[in-house]
Scaffold this motif. Sequence first.
Motif, mmCIF file in Angstrom:
data_model
loop_
_atom_site.group_PDB
_atom_site.id
_atom_site.type_symbol
_atom_site.label_atom_id
_atom_site.label_comp_id
_atom_site.label_asym_id
_atom_site.label_seq_id
_atom_site.Cartn_x
_atom_site.Cartn_y
_atom_site.Cartn_z
ATOM 1 N N ALA A 159 0.829 -1.172 0.059
ATOM 2 C CA ALA A 159 0.135 0.006 -0.074
ATOM 3 C C ALA A 159 0.851 1.404 0.067
ATOM 4 O O ALA A 159 2.127 1.259 -0.093
ATOM 5 C CB ALA A 159 -0.742 -0.106 1.176
ATOM 6 N N ALA A 160 0.357 2.375 -0.160
ATOM 7 C CA ALA A 160 1.004 3.638 -0.117
ATOM 8 C C ALA A 160 1.777 3.819 1.115
ATOM 9 O O ALA A 160 3.067 4.479 1.197
ATOM 10 C CB ALA A 160 0.209 4.790 -0.469
ATOM 11 N N GLN A 161 1.193 3.310 2.318
ATOM 12 C CA GLN A 161 1.856 3.334 3.451
ATOM 13 C C GLN A 161 2.888 2.190 4.153
ATOM 14 O O GLN A 161 2.406 1.249 3.759
ATOM 15 C CB GLN A 161 1.022 3.883 4.844
ATOM 16 C CG GLN A 161 1.611 4.081 5.927
ATOM 17 C CD GLN A 161 0.441 4.284 7.003
ATOM 18 O OE1 GLN A 161 -0.604 4.821 6.729
ATOM 19 N NE2 GLN A 161 0.964 4.479 8.394
ATOM 20 N N GLN A 162 3.948 2.763 4.651
ATOM 21 C CA GLN A 162 5.023 1.423 4.795
ATOM 22 C C GLN A 162 4.470 0.689 5.316
ATOM 23 O O GLN A 162 3.677 0.735 6.810
ATOM 24 C CB GLN A 162 6.252 2.148 5.235
ATOM 25 C CG GLN A 162 7.372 1.232 5.497
ATOM 26 C CD GLN A 162 8.753 1.718 5.842
ATOM 27 O OE1 GLN A 162 8.785 2.840 6.254
ATOM 28 N NE2 GLN A 162 9.722 1.127 5.918
ATOM 29 N N ASN A 163 4.643 -0.767 5.458
ATOM 30 C CA ASN A 163 4.603 -1.972 6.184
ATOM 31 C C ASN A 163 2.974 -2.217 6.290
ATOM 32 O O ASN A 163 2.508 -3.015 7.003
ATOM 33 C CB ASN A 163 4.898 -1.895 7.536
ATOM 34 C CG ASN A 163 6.391 -1.754 7.760
ATOM 35 O OD1 ASN A 163 7.111 -2.495 6.817
ATOM 36 N ND2 ASN A 163 6.998 -1.048 8.726
ATOM 37 N N ILE A 164 2.095 -1.720 5.330
ATOM 38 C CA ILE A 164 0.579 -1.914 5.172
ATOM 39 C C ILE A 164 0.425 -2.458 3.734
ATOM 40 O O ILE A 164 0.838 -2.156 2.994
ATOM 41 C CB ILE A 164 -0.137 -0.619 5.529
ATOM 42 C CG1 ILE A 164 -0.085 -0.225 6.893
ATOM 43 C CG2 ILE A 164 -1.592 -0.977 5.364
ATOM 44 C CD1 ILE A 164 -0.848 1.136 7.138
#
Length: 251
Positions: free
Chosen positions: A205-210
């Motif tokens: 996803a755009a956010q790290q670790n998601i």
Amino acid sequence: MKIILSSLFLIALSSLQAQNVADYKYVIIPQLFKDFVKEDYQLNTGLKTALRKKEYEIVNENSIPLDVQINPCLATKANIENTSVAFKNKLKVTFTDCNNNVISTYEGSSKEKDFTKGYQEALTFAMNQVGKQNAKDLPVTKTENTTTIKETTNKVVTQVSNKTVENKNVYKSNGKNYTTASTNNNEFVLIDQENSQVIAQFYPAAQQNIFHVTVISQNGNYQTIGYLNGNNIIIEYKTGDKSWSTTTYSK
């Protein structure tokens, strides 16, 4: 890995075809249709909405589910052609198989002068003719090859699983062992080590670790979200129409 998977299954499935679009679970829809490159008239969105109402799973060309990567013949590809004539907006929705053979074609027309309204009305008429998704385990008519295909699938996933075990990417949850394997573009899959079955595919996803996650289930695949938290992989599983619970896989 992607090359190996494609080679094995294109050979195994080259002679197998479904008879109707309803035999397919997945529909690949391109970002743009060639006849509507300059102006989409909301046809892409309209087609996706109509197919979802008939319980098809929409596939983006840039994000192919693992089971379709392994077996491209699980998906049909949709296209919309402009067949308009004077004073009438017309279009044709065509579905092709993994060998680019046309399996289903549906036409619709409208006398509405406004292009967006006219093409949308024509699309509605065309999609009213499409049957509800009724896919089986594999969209094929020659059942004698089904066992061989499934054995090949298990063999490929087992090879990935064994390689992952060597790298010590082993996770545990509820007394069972799981492994991970990278595919491409920072994507990876989670594999049940006991039966060598892929249970989930992760897309960054755009956010790290998601991650966006496709859960692969006998009751039907669905989309959810997952997280990486230290040595843990966490997936939000569906437990009802509007309820979810998390499962943690720990190293």
